[in-house]
Design an enzyme around this catalytic site. Structure first.
Site, PDB file in Angstrom:
ATOM      1  N   HIS A 130       0.837  -1.204   0.000  1.00 47.44           N
ATOM      2  CA  HIS A 130       0.000   0.000   0.000  1.00 47.44           C
ATOM      3  C   HIS A 130       0.872   1.254   0.000  1.00 47.44           C
ATOM      4  O   HIS A 130       2.064   1.208   0.304  1.00 47.44           O
ATOM      5  CB  HIS A 130      -0.903   0.024   1.240  1.00 47.44           C
ATOM      6  CG  HIS A 130      -0.129   0.081   2.523  1.00 47.44           C
ATOM      7  ND1 HIS A 130       0.510  -1.015   3.063  1.00 47.44           N
ATOM      8  CD2 HIS A 130       0.121   1.118   3.378  1.00 47.44           C
ATOM      9  CE1 HIS A 130       1.114  -0.670   4.192  1.00 47.44           C
ATOM     10  NE2 HIS A 130       0.900   0.619   4.403  1.00 47.44           N
ATOM     11  N   ASP A 182       0.965   5.133   1.848  1.00 47.76           N
ATOM     12  CA  ASP A 182       0.420   5.816   3.023  1.00 47.76           C
ATOM     13  C   ASP A 182      -0.211   7.141   2.612  1.00 47.76           C
ATOM     14  O   ASP A 182       0.245   7.797   1.669  1.00 47.76           O
ATOM     15  CB  ASP A 182       1.518   6.087   4.059  1.00 47.76           C
ATOM     16  CG  ASP A 182       2.047   4.807   4.684  1.00 47.76           C
ATOM     17  OD1 ASP A 182       1.297   3.812   4.699  1.00 47.76           O
ATOM     18  OD2 ASP A 182       3.205   4.820   5.145  1.00 47.76           O
ATOM     19  N   HIS A 214       4.834  -0.088  -0.122  1.00 43.25           N
ATOM     20  CA  HIS A 214       5.472  -0.991   0.839  1.00 43.25           C
ATOM     21  C   HIS A 214       4.457  -1.919   1.470  1.00 43.25           C
ATOM     22  O   HIS A 214       3.244  -1.723   1.363  1.00 43.25           O
ATOM     23  CB  HIS A 214       6.197  -0.189   1.911  1.00 43.25           C
ATOM     24  CG  HIS A 214       5.284   0.708   2.716  1.00 43.25           C
ATOM     25  ND1 HIS A 214       4.783   1.887   2.218  1.00 43.25           N
ATOM     26  CD2 HIS A 214       4.769   0.586   3.982  1.00 43.25           C
ATOM     27  CE1 HIS A 214       4.008   2.466   3.127  1.00 43.25           C
ATOM     28  NE2 HIS A 214       3.978   1.689   4.216  1.00 43.25           N
ATOM     29  N   ARG A 255       4.210  -8.098  17.820  1.00 44.62           N
ATOM     30  CA  ARG A 255       5.016  -6.959  17.378  1.00 44.62           C
ATOM     31  C   ARG A 255       4.187  -5.681  17.476  1.00 44.62           C
ATOM     32  O   ARG A 255       3.006  -5.667  17.106  1.00 44.62           O
ATOM     33  CB  ARG A 255       5.464  -7.179  15.931  1.00 44.62           C
ATOM     34  CG  ARG A 255       6.295  -6.017  15.364  1.00 44.62           C
ATOM     35  CD  ARG A 255       6.524  -6.185  13.876  1.00 44.62           C
ATOM     36  NE  ARG A 255       7.247  -5.037  13.331  1.00 44.62           N
ATOM     37  CZ  ARG A 255       7.160  -4.617  12.083  1.00 44.62           C
ATOM     38  NH1 ARG A 255       6.365  -5.259  11.230  1.00 44.62           N
ATOM     39  NH2 ARG A 255       7.848  -3.575  11.679  1.00 44.62           N
TER      40      ARG A 255
END
Length: 730
Positions: free
Chosen positions: A659, A661, A711, A721
């Site tokens: 995608h 940002d 990314h 995480r």
């Protein structure tokens, strides 16, 4: 024959005049001067007086040592007759008619110059006895009309200082028949206003303050004069430099202030000239020989960074078997931190006493109790009072204060970016704060030394001997304003309080606007206590980023740098988990504008925990400078619509599809450690086929958000995480 007789007569006259001139030039020998004072006990003021006398090599005779003072409190009411009686008795054993007697008070007097100048000015007065003068008449105003008029200068007599030949001084006091509590001022006034006695004894007043400067009624006339390694008091009204300065009546604080400088106590050229005197060195002692200190820790309101306070207390460079702790905690909010510290480290200390919130003791009572624990402990040498909001950065603070060997001494601490400190340089007429002329210079470090001040608070060291003698069975604090009451009571006892700025000791926290509704409330302190916030939450290597080139460039236009401390990462994770309202990862999301998220994650927004303003401040202070270095010519105010913490779990949302940002640039901070807290994870930039598969805890990835940096989030294969993400300039 007649001519020769005339010449002979002229020669006699010339010789006589020459002898007179030579006598005046030679002056009175300094060994003929004796300073006489009355001091029934040794006070801080008395010791200061002796130090100034020694500085100028005056010879001092002290009367009344060890006797009980019966002269009353003549600062506010007539008294002091005991001084006249003791002087009268002391003079009887003296026989040298050429002896010069200087009789002065000692508790509130300092010398500004030496015997040579004093005797010269006495000679120039051309009288056998010279009294100090005042602008105010005391204690009987009805005697004003009996005073002789003066063309210029002060008209009224001051009894706190006079100088004269021994026979004349004997005559002056010979007829004393009063009680010890009678007024010495009234006694001498009646002699002076009696014309025949004034003439017989040959008395005058030092009208223009050439010898004596009484401060009462003359504060506006007096300034400090700094010149060529010397400090004097100058009377600007008469342009004179008095030799003796007397803080008579209600001017004790002013003489304390002036005593910080005269005689040459502090000069611009040499700084503090007495700060290394009379020290109590600890360097030669074994640790088991160190003085025992009771540390009183006072928690009276919700306060940020309490855990850090106890960490610093633990690092204090002083043998813990020589420390006893008295902890007063009024706040239930801080019980967890106190109990955690005592559980882990309480056994290291000689003894620990704790007053908890449920005991409902007020602050004044707790402070009185703390002092009393030291007072009644025969092993206690010092009481170290320490408020929880004090940030004690200097590990040697306690040693430094003990070595000063002073009755009460505070390390100067300030509030970051402000002129606030834990001492006052002066008091107003009603006993509250007033700014002394040197306050700003002391706070900002332009004048460095050990300063006699009227008020200290928050952190200070008290000698146990004071508590066990001068302050025995004495409640120093009261509930209305404990610190004000403490300092007022100390001043009334004639005990000096000092503050030292010879070292950098630390600062004090602001407790204003401190929220207690979160798990880690210190995260919300970036505005109120920015320095402490930075020390706690910003990576230790952040300030070295540019100098040591710590910014890495793992992929094109992707920059990697340290920004968060490990504590910051832990607190962010724990805060989000404590809040607990993680999104479901669906496209429909009412938290964002438009209600639809194209690439949803399991997250909590900063706005949900009311952290958006604090987060933007963090971005502005710590990310924007890096952005402007790495992307020269682009300037940002760090506006964002989305800032959030994302959680990746193998059984929840392990990864994120490719995608762009919705940002000009994105900040992505790793909040935990790969290999320790989770396996897998990382970020891949598809256009450059470049991956960052081992993000470092506390390090930020900075990269463009739109167009070029398509990314994806790589799968987390085990553990959990966490990352903090900000879409900046959408």
């Amino acid at each position: 024959m007649r001519l020769s007789s005339l010449l002979l007569f002229s020669g006699i006259v010339v010789c006589a005049l020459s002898a007179l001139v030579n006598s005046e030039v030679e002056g009175i020998p300094e060994d003929k001067l004796l300073v006489v004072t009355v001091a029934t006990k040794e006070t801080d003021g008395y010791r200061r007086f002796l130090r100034t006398a020694k500085h100028f090599n005056y010879t001092v005779k002290v009367l009344g040592r060890g006797q009980k003072w019966k002269g009353g409190d003549y600062m506010s009411a007539p008294g002091g007759g005991q001084k006249v009686r003791l002087l009268n008795e002391g003079l009887k054993e003296m026989k040298d008619d050429h002896q010069i007697i200087l009789f002065i008070d000692s508790y509130d007097v300092v010398f500004a110059s030496g015997p040579k100048e004093l005797l010269k000015k006495f000679q120039q007065a051309k009288h056998r006895v010279v009294f100090s003068s005042e602008t105010l008449i005391w204690p009987d105003r009805h005697l004003e009309d009996k005073y002789p008029h003066v063309r210029e200068g002060n008209r009224f007599l001051g009894s706190g200082g006079f100088i004269g030949y021994l026979p004349n001084i004997k005559e002056l006091v010979a007829n004393w028949t009063g009680d010890d509590g009678d007024s010495d001022q009234l006694f001498f006034t009646k002699i002076y206003t009696d014309q025949s006695k004034r003439k017989s004894i040959n008395i005058t007043l030092d009208n223009k303050c050439r010898l004596f400067q009484n401060l009462h009624g003359a504060l506006d006339d007096v300034v400090l004069k700094f010149e060529d390694h010397q400090v004097r008091v100058r009377n600007v009204l008469y342009d004179t430099l008095p030799v003796i300065i007397h803080g008579n009546g209600p001017t004790k604080l002013q003489i304390n202030y002036l005593g910080n400088y005269i005689p040459n106590t502090w000069t611009f050229e040499s700084g503090c000239t007495v700060c290394r005197e009379d020290l109590r060195s600890l360097s030669a002692l074994q640790e088991n020989e160190y003085p025992l200190v009771v540390i009183g820790i006072f928690i009276q309101q919700p306060t940020p960074f309490v855990t850090v306070f106890f960490e610093r207390l633990l690092k204090l460079q002083y043998p813990k078997n020589k420390l006893k702790l008295f902890i007063f905690n009024k706040e239930a909010h801080h019980q967890r931190q106190v109990q955690s510290f005592l559980k882990d480290y309480g056994s290291l200390y000689e003894k620990v006493t704790v007053i908890e919130p449920e005991e409902e003791m007020d602050g004044a009572a707790s402070r009185n109790l703390g002092l009393d624990l030291c007072r009644r402990d025969q092993d206690c040498d010092y009481f170290f009072s320490l408020d929880i909001e004090v940030v004690l950065k200097n590990k040697d603070t306690l040693k430094i204060l003990i070595e000063q060997n002073l009755p009460i001494v505070a390390p100067m601490i300030t509030r970051a970016g402000r002129l606030w400190s834990n001492f006052w340089g002066a008091l107003s007429g009603d006993g509250y704060y007033a700014r002394s002329e040197d306050y700003v210079d002391i706070v900002q470090g332009r004048r460095v030394g050990v300063w006699n001040v009227p008020y200290v608070s928050n952190v200070y060291l008290v000698k146990a001997g004071l508590l066990q003698r001068e302050l025995k069975d004495y409640e120093l604090f009261s509930s209305s304003d404990p610190d004000m009451a403490f300092c007022h009571n100390i001043r009334n006892k004639g005990i000096f309080m000092y503050v030292t700025n010879m070292h950098t000791f630390g600062r004090i926290l602001s407790t204003e606007n401190y929220q207690t509704g979160h798990l880690h409330n210190d995260l919300w302190q970036i505005f109120e206590n920015p320095v402490d916030w930075e020390e706690r939450y910003i990576h230790e290597n952040y300030t070295r980023i540019m100098k040591d080139k710590l910014i890495e460039n793992p992929c094109p236009d992707v920059y990697w740098f340290p920004v968060f401390s490990s504590v910051a990462c832990n607190h962010m994770i724990e805060e989000m988990e404590h809040y607990g309202k993680w999104s479901g990862g669906a496209n429909v999301d009412n938290r964002i504008h438009g209600g639809y998220e194209n690439v949803p994650t399991i997250d909590i927004h900063m706005t949900q925990i009311n952290f958006e303003k604090d987060w933007q401040k963090f971005l502005v202070e710590y990310v924007v400078p890096i952005t402007e270095k790495m992307f020269p010519g682009y300037y940002t105010k760090a506006h964002f619509e989305l800032a959030f913490v994302v959680r990746y779990k193998p059984d929840e949302q392990p990864s994120l599809r490719p995608h762009h940002d919705a940002s000009t640039f994105t900040v992505n901070i790793a909040l935990n450690q790969v290999g320790l807290d989770y396996q897998g994870g990382g970020c891949r930039f598809l256009r450059y086929d470049c991956s960052i598969q081992a993000p470092r805890k506390g390090w930020a990835l900075l990269h463009p958000g739109r167009l070029t940096h398509y990314h994806e989030g790589l799968p987390t294969t085990a553990g959990v995480r966490y990352i903090a993400v900000s879409f900046v300039d959408p």
